[in-house]
Design a protein around this motif. Structure first.
Motif, short mmCIF file in Angstrom:
data_model
loop_
_atom_site.label_atom_id
_atom_site.label_comp_id
_atom_site.label_asym_id
_atom_site.label_seq_id
_atom_site.Cartn_x
_atom_site.Cartn_y
_atom_site.Cartn_z
N ALA A 187 0.85 -1.19 0.00
CA ALA A 187 0.00 0.00 0.00
C ALA A 187 0.88 1.24 0.00
O ALA A 187 1.92 1.25 0.67
N TYR A 215 -2.14 1.10 -2.94
CA TYR A 215 -2.39 0.19 -4.05
C TYR A 215 -3.56 0.69 -4.88
O TYR A 215 -4.40 1.46 -4.43
N PRO A 241 -7.64 -5.07 -4.23
CA PRO A 241 -8.26 -5.81 -3.13
C PRO A 241 -9.63 -6.38 -3.48
O PRO A 241 -10.01 -7.44 -2.97
N ASP A 249 -2.31 -6.13 3.63
CA ASP A 249 -1.67 -4.86 3.31
C ASP A 249 -0.25 -4.80 3.87
O ASP A 249 0.00 -5.19 5.03
N VAL A 266 2.07 -1.80 4.37
CA VAL A 266 1.94 -0.34 4.29
C VAL A 266 3.31 0.32 4.20
O VAL A 266 4.20 0.07 5.02
N GLY A 291 -5.83 2.46 0.43
CA GLY A 291 -5.34 1.78 1.61
C GLY A 291 -4.43 2.61 2.49
O GLY A 291 -3.81 2.07 3.41
#
Length: 406
Positions: A130, A132, A137, A149, A151, A375
């Motif tokens: 992410a 993304y 998803p 995720d 991140v 996200g």
């Protein structure tokens, strides 16, 4: 209770749980407001503002009169186009494949969905760096998979580290989604990271779905590296997703493709044979002209995008509370607006990037996509695939509004 009296949902849980594409929703709202007479400037659309090259349009016009195109063609793509995609892939990324490793799809989105539908069983996990693209998803969930995720943030140019990927890996991990150049961040992974991640995937038996649709839109001398080329051992457990939409200004033509091992492509082709059958023949003939021709159109767009990229980064970086890394690919910037959140602006205190985006649209008629869609709350995605004058005017409106933050 009988089945006749039992209360049932009118929409299945599987489909009812899909979130609308936030990028398409923002673009649609901006266009609707503009059609109603409001001077809205939209930074939401992920499509070039250039026309499809005339040679490609002419090929489509010729195809309309060709009776071969008035009938069904093979579900996996017309043979000439598949052969041309093989040659184009070797030319552009160095990946050597055969025609039976190619499936022509209705745009890149269908390729993404079919890749996950073909690979995943219920409960399989997909590592998803992410920020993304909003479709990833949802496609994973539709296939019964679980998105995990990973991140990132601007400190690493929105690129995941190997340590982050390893920390997210479990016994259920089956796939890594890789997108470079990235939508929404514009980040481009350097070769050393691509190699490290590819070798990690091989060592851990993890498939890679790599989205390469922005491969030709890179700047500052960087190169978009294809993971199965950098790590050849990955070729049997990798799916490449691509299409004509971005490099040839053909978003509306809906022609993409997926490349992968023969057994996977065969299975995905069987799925497509029931889902849509062949892609529109006229669009396929247009795509054949595109991938067989030169990259002059992409080069022309890249010059304009580079100019706009620099302008947007400069203007956004001058706004107090906004941090805007310089992207090296695609046609998006992904600035942090966390320094503005919670401050009073025209009587309101937006606490999220979604609330701030709504305030900007209401107050100064500029449409941006908030980070919640990708996200990562606290950020915006802005496309610089729009005219220079609109770009400057839109960013200046945002700057003037955020200057009032107290």
């Amino acid at each position: 209770m009988s089945s006749a009296t039992r209360t049932q949902s009118r929409v299945s849980a599987r489909i009812g749980g899909i979130a609308e594409s936030a990028t398409m929703a923002v673009d649609a709202k901006a266009k609707a407001l503009k059609a109603a007479g409001r001077p809205v400037i939209g930074f939401g659309a992920g499509e070039p503002d250039f026309p499809t090259p005339s040679a490609i349009v002419a090929a489509a016009q010729d195809a309309c009169a060709d009776q071969r195109n008035h009938r069904y063609t093979p579900a996996g793509g017309i043979p000439e186009l598949k052969d041309a995609i093989v040659a184009k892939t070797a030319r552009d990324s160095g990946l050597q494949v055969a025609a039976n490793q190619v499936l022509v799809t209705n745009g890149g989105k269908q390729a993404v969905y079919q890749a996950f539908a073909t690979l995943l069983d219920p409960g399989d996990e997909v590592l998803l760096p992410a920020p993304y693209w909003t479709t990833y998803p949802e496609a994973i969930a539709l296939a019964g998979g679980v998105a995990v995720d990973v991140v990132t943030d601007e400190s690493t140019e929105y690129l995941p580290t190997l340590a982050q990927l390893e920390a997210a890996r479990t016994e259920r991990t089956k796939v890594l989604l890789w997108c470079s150049p990235s939508n929404p961040s514009g980040s481009v992974a350097p070769r050393e990271l691509v190699e490290a991640v590819g070798r990690w995937a091989v060592e851990n038996g993890i498939w890679v779905v790599t989205d390469e649709i922005y491969e030709h839109l890179v700047y500052d001398g960087v190169r978009a590296e294809s993971m199965p080329v950098v790590v050849p051992e990955l070729a049997d457990t990798a799916i490449v997703v691509n299409g004509v939409a971005k490099a040839y200004a053909m978003t509306g033509w809906r022609v993409g493709w997926m490349i992968g091992p023969v057994d996977v492509i065969k299975a995905a082709t069987s799925l497509q044979s029931h889902l849509t059958s062949n892609v529109c023949n006229v669009a396929q003939r247009a795509a054949l002209e595109a991938v067989s021709g030169s990259l002059d159109a992409a080069a022309e767009m890249r010059v304009a995008f580079d100019r706009r990229r620099r302008t947007m980064v400069e203007m956004l970086s001058a706004i107090p509370g906004v941090t805007c890394p310089t992207p090296k690919g695609a046609f998006y910037v992904y600035p942090s607006v966390r320094g503005v959140l919670g401050k009073e602006i025209r009587g309101k205190r937006p606490a999220t990037s979604g609330e701030l985006a709504a305030l900007i649209l209401d107050e100064v008629e500029v449409a941006v996509v908030p980070g919640e869609a990708f996200g990562m709350p606290g950020y915006f995605r802005l496309s610089y695939a729009l005219g220079d004058d609109d770009l400057r005017t839109g960013i200046q409106r945002i700057a003037d509004l955020l200057a009032e933050a107290a």
